[in-house]
Design an enzyme around this catalytic site. Structure first.
Site, PDB file in Angstrom:
ATOM      1  N   THR A 171      29.614  72.303  91.638  1.00 40.98           N
ATOM      2  CA  THR A 171      30.413  71.079  91.764  1.00 40.98           C
ATOM      3  C   THR A 171      30.064  70.080  90.673  1.00 40.98           C
ATOM      4  O   THR A 171      30.909  69.294  90.255  1.00 40.98           O
ATOM      5  CB  THR A 171      30.176  70.463  93.161  1.00 40.98           C
ATOM      6  N   SER A 193      28.791  78.399  93.286  1.00 38.23           N
ATOM      7  CA  SER A 193      27.572  79.136  93.645  1.00 38.23           C
ATOM      8  C   SER A 193      27.715  79.968  94.910  1.00 38.23           C
ATOM      9  O   SER A 193      26.838  80.778  95.206  1.00 38.23           O
ATOM     10  CB  SER A 193      26.364  78.203  93.732  1.00 38.23           C
ATOM     11  N   THR A 196      25.510  73.580  94.811  1.00 35.20           N
ATOM     12  CA  THR A 196      24.556  73.261  95.873  1.00 35.20           C
ATOM     13  C   THR A 196      24.531  74.319  96.982  1.00 35.20           C
ATOM     14  O   THR A 196      23.559  74.398  97.727  1.00 35.20           O
ATOM     15  CB  THR A 196      24.864  71.890  96.511  1.00 35.20           C
ATOM     16  N   ASP A 197      25.589  75.143  97.081  1.00 35.07           N
ATOM     17  CA  ASP A 197      25.675  76.025  98.251  1.00 35.07           C
ATOM     18  C   ASP A 197      24.551  77.057  98.309  1.00 35.07           C
ATOM     19  O   ASP A 197      24.009  77.325  99.384  1.00 35.07           O
ATOM     20  CB  ASP A 197      27.035  76.738  98.277  1.00 35.07           C
TER      21      ASP A 197
HETATM   22  C1  SIN Z   1      28.923  75.335  94.588  1.00 35.49           C
HETATM   23  O1  SIN Z   1      27.948  75.580  95.313  1.00 35.49           O
HETATM   24  O2  SIN Z   1      29.071  75.804  93.456  1.00 35.49           O
HETATM   25  C2  SIN Z   1      30.011  74.455  95.114  1.00 35.49           C
HETATM   26  C3  SIN Z   1      29.513  73.416  96.028  1.00 35.49           C
HETATM   27  C4  SIN Z   1      28.586  72.448  95.370  1.00 35.49           C
HETATM   28  O3  SIN Z   1      28.113  72.595  94.251  1.00 35.49           O
HETATM   29  O4  SIN Z   1      28.294  71.428  96.060  1.00 35.49           O
END
Ligand code: SIN
Length: 313
Positions: A14, A61, A94-95
């Site tokens: 993100t 991710s 973050t995932d």
């Molecule tokens: C991801 O994990 O690539 C999408 C969600 C995020 O980064 O918060």
């Protein structure tokens, strides 16, 4: 003193996301913006450290894979072996951030700072959090105290050690938490010398009321070399799973009891682990137990070594 030289490794997420034009503003796509654009959005960074950057991957991710981890690992090891690089900052969605951070924590050498960061809002959001997170990650990686802590993560102005970090909330900038302060984190790197081009497949099977045993046979038939059981309570194995787990063990598949609650799972506590040939995770949560088991299987550890060492991860 000359500012430290840091390499930025970008993988998407993100933090590199933009609104999806096809969704009329309702959704965004992760991993769109190149790392150069992300750096350009943070003026003054080059006053903190000399930076160079490499776009290693460009993905959401949720789509990170063991092959992606190995690709990132080789870029990170290359950078850390470079005498011109004093530390790393890795941009990540973050995932699965906690899985990648823990993988790198186990597989990178100690000695130079490695800091991961991401964002909860895409880069074109009017109040994007990515630039502040990137600035904080660079500042931490440039600081003397970050070198002896293993892999660290910075989100929302807070640092965490990779071992104890988890994404705890789906929304909000304060999405991550850890049950220990980053200042007590210690480097690991026990697989820093592991040279492998493949990570053995390890699947996670959730325990829940009525969970069917056929998932165990299906994973084994499809090539799993290890199973992490994300079980209820103390790591309670459903009685109906026992025959399928025995079949898995007879085929040499490693079976590891973990809990979907905060740990620990106590060896031979509420199951005959020694009799069944099961491993126990201690207080490692299932996604991190899976990472540890994949690396241990790749390193060729036998069952006794696995059980002696895994709870200490
Ligand atoms: C991801 O994990 O690539 C999408 C969600 C995020 O980064 O918060």
């Amino acid at each position: 003193m000359a500012p430290p030289r840091l390499r930025i490794l970008a993988t998407g997420g993100t933090i590199a996301g933009e609104a999806d034009p096809a969704s009329d503003g309702a959704r965004y796509r992760a991993g769109v913006r190149p790392v150069e654009a992300l750096l350009a959005a943070v003026p003054g960074l080059d006053g903190v450290a000399h930076l160079d950057a490499e776009q290693v991957l460009s993905l959401d991710s949720k789509d990170m894979s063991p092959d992606g981890w190995l690709h990132l690992l080789s870029a990170a090891r290359r950078a850390l072996a470079d005498a011109q690089v004093d530390g790393l900052v890795i941009l990540h969605g973050t995932d699965t951030l906690e899985e990648t951070a823990y993988f790198l924590h186990l597989a990178l050498p100690a000695g130079k700072p490695v800091v991961l960061t991401g964002a909860m809002r895409p880069a074109d959001h009017p109040e994007a959090d990515g630039p502040a997170n990137l600035r904080a990650a660079v500042a931490l990686a440039a600081s003397a105290g970050a070198a002896d802590k293993g892999v660290l993560v910075v989100m929302n102005a807070r640092a965490h050690g990779a071992r104890h970090l988890r994404k705890a909330r789906t929304t909000g900038l304060d999405a991550f938490e850890a049950d220990q302060p980053w200042t007590t984190a210690r480097p690991d790197g026990r697989f820093a010398n592991l040279a492998t081009t493949i990570l053995p497949r390890v699947d996670i099977l959730p325990g829940y009321a009525g969970a069917p045993a056929m998932l165990i046979d299906a994973c084994v038939a499809d090539g799993a070399r290890g199973l992490v059981l994300a079980l209820t309570g103390h790591g309670s194995v459903p009685t109906a799973w026992e025959p399928a787990l025995q079949r898995a063990r007879e085929q040499g598949v490693a079976v590891l009891r973990a809990s979907r609650c905060a740990g620990p799972v106590i060896r031979n506590g509420n199951a005959d682990d020694d009799g069944a040939g099961w491993l126990t995770a201690g207080d490692l949560p299932p996604p991190k137990a899976r990472v540890a088991l994949m690396l241990a299987l790749a390193a060729g550890w036998d069952a006794a070594t696995l059980q002696a060492r895994l709870p200490g991860f």
